[in-house]
Scaffold this motif. Structure first.
Motif, PDB file in Angstrom:
ATOM      1  N   GLN A 181       5.366  66.590  43.593  1.00  0.00           N
ATOM      2  CA  GLN A 181       5.504  67.859  42.875  1.00  0.00           C
ATOM      3  C   GLN A 181       4.211  68.276  42.182  1.00  0.00           C
ATOM      4  N   GLU A 182       3.429  67.307  41.716  1.00  0.00           N
ATOM      5  CA  GLU A 182       2.159  67.617  41.058  1.00  0.00           C
ATOM      6  C   GLU A 182       1.152  68.233  42.026  1.00  0.00           C
ATOM      7  N   LEU A 183       1.369  68.017  43.313  1.00  0.00           N
ATOM      8  CA  LEU A 183       0.387  68.411  44.320  1.00  0.00           C
ATOM      9  C   LEU A 183       0.489  69.862  44.752  1.00  0.00           C
ATOM     10  N   ILE A 184       1.657  70.473  44.579  1.00  0.00           N
ATOM     11  CA  ILE A 184       1.932  71.736  45.264  1.00  0.00           C
ATOM     12  C   ILE A 184       0.929  72.820  44.898  1.00  0.00           C
ATOM     13  N   ALA A 185       0.653  72.983  43.611  1.00  0.00           N
ATOM     14  CA  ALA A 185      -0.270  74.050  43.198  1.00  0.00           C
ATOM     15  C   ALA A 185      -1.666  73.833  43.785  1.00  0.00           C
ATOM     16  N   ASP A 186      -2.167  72.585  43.717  1.00  0.00           N
ATOM     17  CA  ASP A 186      -3.505  72.309  44.245  1.00  0.00           C
ATOM     18  C   ASP A 186      -3.579  72.527  45.749  1.00  0.00           C
ATOM     19  N   GLU A 189      -3.623  76.255  46.737  1.00  0.00           N
ATOM     20  CA  GLU A 189      -4.970  76.820  46.616  1.00  0.00           C
ATOM     21  C   GLU A 189      -5.867  76.327  47.747  1.00  0.00           C
ATOM     22  N   ALA A 190      -5.719  75.049  48.123  1.00  0.00           N
ATOM     23  CA  ALA A 190      -6.590  74.472  49.150  1.00  0.00           C
ATOM     24  C   ALA A 190      -6.344  75.102  50.517  1.00  0.00           C
ATOM     25  N   VAL A 191      -5.087  75.315  50.885  1.00  0.00           N
ATOM     26  CA  VAL A 191      -4.820  75.882  52.219  1.00  0.00           C
ATOM     27  C   VAL A 191      -5.213  77.353  52.282  1.00  0.00           C
ATOM     28  N   GLU A 192      -5.219  78.034  51.133  1.00  0.00           N
ATOM     29  CA  GLU A 192      -5.710  79.413  51.137  1.00  0.00           C
ATOM     30  C   GLU A 192      -7.211  79.435  51.390  1.00  0.00           C
ATOM     31  N   ALA A 193      -7.935  78.454  50.842  1.00  0.00           N
ATOM     32  CA  ALA A 193      -9.383  78.393  51.034  1.00  0.00           C
ATOM     33  C   ALA A 193      -9.752  77.832  52.403  1.00  0.00           C
ATOM     34  N   GLU A 194      -8.955  76.899  52.918  1.00  0.00           N
ATOM     35  CA  GLU A 194      -9.224  76.255  54.213  1.00  0.00           C
ATOM     36  C   GLU A 194      -7.999  76.430  55.119  1.00  0.00           C
ATOM     37  N   PRO A 195      -7.733  77.657  55.565  1.00  0.00           N
ATOM     38  CA  PRO A 195      -6.459  77.936  56.249  1.00  0.00           C
ATOM     39  C   PRO A 195      -6.281  77.212  57.586  1.00  0.00           C
ATOM     40  N   PHE A 196      -7.377  76.738  58.207  1.00  0.00           N
ATOM     41  CA  PHE A 196      -7.259  76.108  59.520  1.00  0.00           C
ATOM     42  C   PHE A 196      -7.322  74.581  59.440  1.00  0.00           C
ATOM     43  N   SER A 197      -7.246  74.026  58.245  1.00  0.00           N
ATOM     44  CA  SER A 197      -7.203  72.569  58.092  1.00  0.00           C
ATOM     45  C   SER A 197      -5.775  72.078  58.321  1.00  0.00           C
ATOM     46  N   GLU A 198      -5.526  71.471  59.471  1.00  0.00           N
ATOM     47  CA  GLU A 198      -4.168  71.022  59.786  1.00  0.00           C
ATOM     48  C   GLU A 198      -3.746  69.880  58.871  1.00  0.00           C
ATOM     49  N   ARG A 199      -4.702  69.069  58.425  1.00  0.00           N
ATOM     50  CA  ARG A 199      -4.339  67.966  57.535  1.00  0.00           C
ATOM     51  C   ARG A 199      -3.822  68.494  56.205  1.00  0.00           C
ATOM     52  N   LEU A 200      -4.536  69.468  55.632  1.00  0.00           N
ATOM     53  CA  LEU A 200      -4.080  70.059  54.378  1.00  0.00           C
ATOM     54  C   LEU A 200      -2.731  70.754  54.557  1.00  0.00           C
ATOM     55  N   ARG A 201      -2.562  71.420  55.674  1.00  0.00           N
ATOM     56  CA  ARG A 201      -1.287  72.103  55.944  1.00  0.00           C
ATOM     57  C   ARG A 201      -0.135  71.103  56.013  1.00  0.00           C
ATOM     58  N   ALA A 202      -0.378  69.982  56.676  1.00  0.00           N
ATOM     59  CA  ALA A 202       0.674  68.968  56.784  1.00  0.00           C
ATOM     60  C   ALA A 202       1.024  68.394  55.412  1.00  0.00           C
ATOM     61  N   LEU A 384       0.677  81.814  38.442  1.00  0.00           N
ATOM     62  CA  LEU A 384       0.384  80.655  37.599  1.00  0.00           C
ATOM     63  C   LEU A 384       1.543  79.659  37.581  1.00  0.00           C
ATOM     64  N   LEU A 385       2.772  80.159  37.764  1.00  0.00           N
ATOM     65  CA  LEU A 385       3.936  79.275  37.739  1.00  0.00           C
ATOM     66  C   LEU A 385       4.317  78.758  39.122  1.00  0.00           C
ATOM     67  N   SER A 386       3.684  79.293  40.151  1.00  0.00           N
ATOM     68  CA  SER A 386       4.049  78.900  41.513  1.00  0.00           C
ATOM     69  C   SER A 386       3.885  77.400  41.713  1.00  0.00           C
ATOM     70  N   GLY A 387       4.925  76.771  42.201  1.00  0.00           N
ATOM     71  CA  GLY A 387       4.879  75.353  42.510  1.00  0.00           C
ATOM     72  C   GLY A 387       4.937  74.447  41.301  1.00  0.00           C
ATOM     73  N   LYS A 388       5.125  75.012  40.109  1.00  0.00           N
ATOM     74  CA  LYS A 388       5.137  74.183  38.901  1.00  0.00           C
ATOM     75  C   LYS A 388       6.554  74.020  38.356  1.00  0.00           C
ATOM     76  N   ARG A 389       6.685  73.013  37.482  1.00  0.00           N
ATOM     77  CA  ARG A 389       7.948  72.788  36.770  1.00  0.00           C
ATOM     78  C   ARG A 389       7.692  73.054  35.282  1.00  0.00           C
ATOM     79  N   VAL A 390       8.069  74.240  34.867  1.00  0.00           N
ATOM     80  CA  VAL A 390       7.892  74.657  33.481  1.00  0.00           C
ATOM     81  C   VAL A 390       9.253  75.041  32.923  1.00  0.00           C
ATOM     82  N   LEU A 391       9.505  74.643  31.689  1.00  0.00           N
ATOM     83  CA  LEU A 391      10.742  75.028  31.007  1.00  0.00           C
ATOM     84  C   LEU A 391      10.407  76.223  30.115  1.00  0.00           C
TER      85      LEU A 391
END
Length: 944
Positions: A181-186, A189-202, A384-391
């Motif tokens: 869950q901690e990874l989703i936001a990062d 952002e990474a797949v938007e910057a490197e859209p053709f990286s299949e490893r990041l996509r996976a 800013l809240l995408s992919g995060k767990r905020v109450l």
């Protein structure tokens, strides 16, 4: 400074910067910083002069390159000497930068990465991922940002690839240890910057899947597949395709590993805004169980959002229940907890607007955005809240419409909403679960009494205790007030207290009306109030006059005309008796008690007493806001206050930080007080309170509240004989309207103010209006009218001796001529403006004039002169640290290259400009994006 730390720190993973301890070191022009970058990456090694030339100028250096290298080395040696005389030395045919392994960000990354890999091999993958996270924090944007030359170009590519390699490596470690869950936001952002990286996509798909977002993970594969086919003519590779199939089959091997217990990571502060829990909270077990069940059920089916709407009458305990539940589950929301009082039922202030609510939430999430369009704010908030767990606890909502834009989009956040209204729209359209609170059962009411009065006294007189609960209407607020009153007199019987309360309740019943929430508690409040000492009772009544949400002891000392120590003592006593609440140095009423205290002030104080007390409070606030404004803007031209100075001590605000903290707490109080001052005819105070809050609202961007405050101030200014206050207020209103995109209204305010001020001899304010009008009309592309006002400003300014005023007026006229297609006129006034800007030392004005003169040369087809002015602007911006005008100059250079069909050369400055403008959240972001899009369409290189 003697003894100061002068350790050198050099950073390349973003802008190239250097520090000696806490002291920033000016590094000079871009090519000089390019030389430093080469020396730093080869730290403690000899770098030959030829290597420096090849790295900075490439294969075609100018004839004077040897002299340039010598100049840059000399400049760097002088700049770095603050950290030591032997930092940069000559060695044989080259140069060497002496720097330790902990003093260069790139070296720190390499060291920590080696450590992380050793730790991972030892078996502690979670700790290894944290070490890599520390590495990633050292990236501050594009590596070697703005540095020219082949070396920088190559290193930028390498270091950017290294960053995403670390993202992949860290993601593998975190996925292996249940930290998906901690990874989703990062990863988003990474797949938007490197859209053709299949490893990041996976990795992104797997993190979504393991976080209970199976549908999102499958959608991600569909998005990738369409992108690959459209752009590459290929299907995704075997790894992505196989992962997709396994997700469709719900392969049990994809289940997440258990997450290890971890200490919180350092870094940006995580919001933790939940209020304190009520210490004597009792009951509501079934309601808490229901909230828990709804939360569990919603999460188990993979919903991205849970909303629980808690409604009920005032004083029923909605907030107490929401805070109780929120604190119980806060640990499940590692990205923070937000709290916002929406003021839906505040008797003295209007509810928060959606824009202001979003502004406060974005501020708490660390955003410094000043954009005010509701759609832009909502989009940024959801991003800013995408992919995060905020109450998120939204307290005292007035309506569904007030809440709807505050709901996240794709998020694992939990929203708790409290309201006195049944938010049916939230239930029907947004899937909220509604929980309506009723009165406390008698058993819980008695337990609450036991917690404050004591078990022995309550159980010794069970019938009287039950009568007490009934007289309090089983309302938690009334029960707490009554219990505190009884517990303060342990020698009296419970029966005696109940009889007195019964008599008081009967006396006030005749005053009650149907559906009045006060009907069940007025008697309790009266009973407690009548036990107060006379001075304390008077303070309680006077507090009922105050409309703001809170008040500090220093302000109360002015209100009651007593020393601050006595005010503090009385406030604490009222708080101890549950007649006041307190937090962070502010005291506040529950809204029902506020109504009661206000009734008493009207019935027991004369109009003269009420007016005198409030005037003292208003004068205290007036001198406080004046002191605050001068603290952050020492040269601000304050007007004479027009009232005698307060006798009471002002707040302790002597730094920018303490002033902004004071503003944040007191701004709502000042808004309410300004309205009250206007109603009482204290117009001299009201307009100045509004005018002196300029810096707070301009810096925070809470423009709706600012306009509300200034409108009140303008209404008071209109009641005064002197016309200048109206003009001063209209200047600020025009700024606020312009910043929310309502330029037509801004122009109306400025034209009205100009008409007012023309009847005075105040040339300074007249000039301000003329220049602001010209600027606003330029933004509206009404150039002819804008030029007319700018010309008048220039004529007026040239009659005086103030170089800054001259430069500002000429800058405005130059920019209007440049934008309206009159380059010859732009150059004519730009030349004069440059002289005035230099004479005034006004670097920002000089930079703006240079950029507009460059535009004018460009539009005349004079490429050489345009290039010279753009480069002069960039050099000046480098010296000033002015990123905004740097971006405008880079955009101008890109357009210049595009017009001469040098599309490839145009892309680099256009991209650099866009990167800066995005960071600044500037209005020109869309212009830069459109330019890049056009270059991709028109240029021979095709899509990049």
């Amino acid at each position: 400074m003697a003894g100061a730390d002068r350790t050198l720190w050099v950073a390349l993973l973003g802008d190239v910067v250097a520090r000696a301890g806490s002291l920033a070191i000016p590094l000079g022009a871009p090519r000089q910083r390019a030389v430093l970058a080469i020396l730093a990456t080869r730290a403690n090694q000899t770098v030959s002069r030829s290597e420096l030339i090849d790295g900075v100028w490439g294969s075609s250096p100018p004839p004077s390159v040897e002299g340039s290298v010598h100049t840059y080395i000399h400049g760097l040696r002088r700049a770095l000497s603050v950290a030591g005389e032997d930092i940069l030395t000559r060695t044989g045919s080259g140069y060497q930068l002496a720097i330790g392994p902990d003093d260069l960000d790139l070296a720190v990354v390499e060291t920590r990465l080696r450590q992380a890999r050793l730790v991972a091999v030892s078996g502690d993958k979670s700790a290894a991922s944290d070490l890599i996270a520390d590495c990633l924090k050292l990236w501050r944007g594009v590596p070697l940002f703005g540095i020219p030359g082949p070396f920088a170009d190559t290193e930028r590519v390498r270091l950017t690839k290294l960053r995403y390699q670390l993202v992949e490596e860290r993601a593998d470690l975190m996925l292996a240890t249940g930290r998906h869950q901690e990874l989703i936001a990062d990863l988003t952002e990474a797949v938007e910057a490197e859209p053709f990286s299949e490893r990041l996509r996976a990795q992104h798909m797997l993190a979504l899947y393991r976080s209970g977002r199976r549908a999102d993970a499958l959608t991600e594969f569909d998005t990738v597949r369409r992108l690959f086919i459209d752009e590459l003519g290929l299907d995704p590779g075997a790894e992505l395709t196989e992962l997709h199939v396994r997700m469709l089959r719900s392969d049990p091997d994809l289940a997440p590993a258990p997450a290890p217990a971890r200490e919180p990571q350092s870094g940006s502060p995580i919001p933790a805004q939940l209020p304190h829990e009520v210490p004597d909270f009792v009951g509501r077990a079934s309601e808490l169980d229901q909230l828990s069940a709804w939360r569990t059920a919603t999460e188990s089916v993979g919903h991205a959002l849970v909303i629980s709407a808690i409604d009920g009458v005032g004083g029923i305990g909605k907030t107490s229940l929401a805070v109780r539940f929120a604190r119980r589950i806060a640990g499940d929301y590692p990205d923070g907890q937000l709290y916002l009082d929406l003021r839906g039922f505040d008797p003295s202030r209007p509810p928060l607007t959606t824009a202001d609510a979003l502004g406060q939430l974005l501020w708490a999430l660390g955003s410094s955005s000043r954009r005010q369009e509701p759609d832009a704010l909502s989009s940024l908030y959801r991003s800013l809240l995408s992919g995060k767990r905020v109450l998120i606890l939204l307290d005292n909502a007035a309506s569904t419409e007030q809440v709807r834009e505050l709901l996240p989009g794709e998020s694992n956040s939990l929203i708790l909403v409290t309201s006195r209204n049944r938010l049916a729209g939230l239930v029907v359209r947004d899937g909220a679960r509604r929980l309506t609170l009723g009165l406390l059962p008698e058993a819980d009411a008695l337990e609450l009494l036991r917690g404050t009065v004591g078990h022995e006294r309550i159980d010794a007189e069970p019938e009287e205790a039950a009568r007490l609960a009934r007289l309090c209407g089983y309302l938690p607020l009334a029960l707490r007030v009554a219990a505190e009153k009884i517990s303060s007199k342990p020698e009296s019987t419970l029966r005696a207290h109940v009889e007195k309360l019964n008599e008081e309740q009967s006396r006030l019943d005749a005053l009650d009306v149907d559906d009045d929430e006060m009907s069940s508690v007025r008697g309790v409040f009266s009973w407690s109030y009548k036990s107060l000492e006379p001075a304390l009772a008077r303070t309680f009544r006077y507090l009922g006059l105050v409309r703001g949400p809170g008040i500090c002891a220093a302000a109360v000392s002015a209100l009651i005309d007593e020393p601050a120590s006595e005010a503090e003592k009385q406030l604490q006593t009222l708080s101890d008796q549950h007649l006041l609440g307190s937090s962070d140095g502010q005291f506040h009423f529950h809204d029902l008690i506020r109504v009661y205290a206000g009734e008493l002030a009207l019935s027991e104080e004369t109009p003269e007493q009420r007016s005198s007390a409030l005037r003292e409070l208003m004068v205290w606030y007036l001198f406080s806001v004046r002191a605050a404004l001068l603290c952050v803007l020492p040269g601000f031209p304050l007007v004479p206050p027009g009232v005698p100075e307060t006798r009471h001590a002002l707040p302790k605000i002597d730094t920018r930080e303490s002033t902004y903290a004071w503003y944040e707490v007191e701004a709502p109080n000042i808004l309410a007080l300004t309205q009250h001052a206007a109603e009482l005819g204290e117009h001299e105070i009201a307009w100045q309170l509004a005018w002196c809050m300029y810096e707070h609202y301009y810096s925070t961007g809470l423009l709706t509240e600012w306009i509300e405050l200034l409108t009140i101030g303008l209404s008071s200014a209109e009641q005064l004989e002197d016309p200048e206050p109206q003009a001063r207020i209209l200047t600020q209103i025009s700024i606020a309207y312009s910043r929310i995109g309502q330029n037509e209204t801004a122009v109306q305010c400025l034209e009205r103010g100009l008409a007012i001020i023309r009847g005075t001899d105040n040339q300074y304010i007249t000039l301000r209006f003329l220049v602001n009008l010209a600027s606003t009309l330029r933004e509206m592309k009404q150039y002819n009218e804008g030029i007319r006002y700018a010309q008048e400003a220039v004529e007026l300014a040239l009659k005086g001796d103030d170089h800054y005023t001259k430069a500002g007026s000429l800058d405005s006229l130059c920019e209007l001529y440049a934008e309206s297609g009159q380059p010859e006129e732009a150059l004519k006034y730009g030349e004069i403006g440059l002289e005035s800007a230099k004479a005034a030392g006004a670097g920002l004005l000089e930079a703006n004039i240079l950029v507009n003169m460059a535009h004018a040369h460009r539009d005349l087809g004079d490429v050489t002169s345009a290039t010279r002015e753009y480069e002069a602007a960039l050099d000046l911006c480098e010296t000033l640290g002015d990123r905004y005008h740097e971006a405008l100059a880079l955009l101008g250079i890109a357009v210049l290259h595009r017009r001469t069909s040098r599309y490839d050369e145009a892309r680099e400055p256009a991209q650099r400009a866009l990167d800066i403008l995005v960071r600044l959240d500037a209005e020109e972001v869309d212009v830069a994006r459109a330019l890049l899009s056009n270059l991709d369409t028109e240029g021979p290189a095709g899509p990049s």
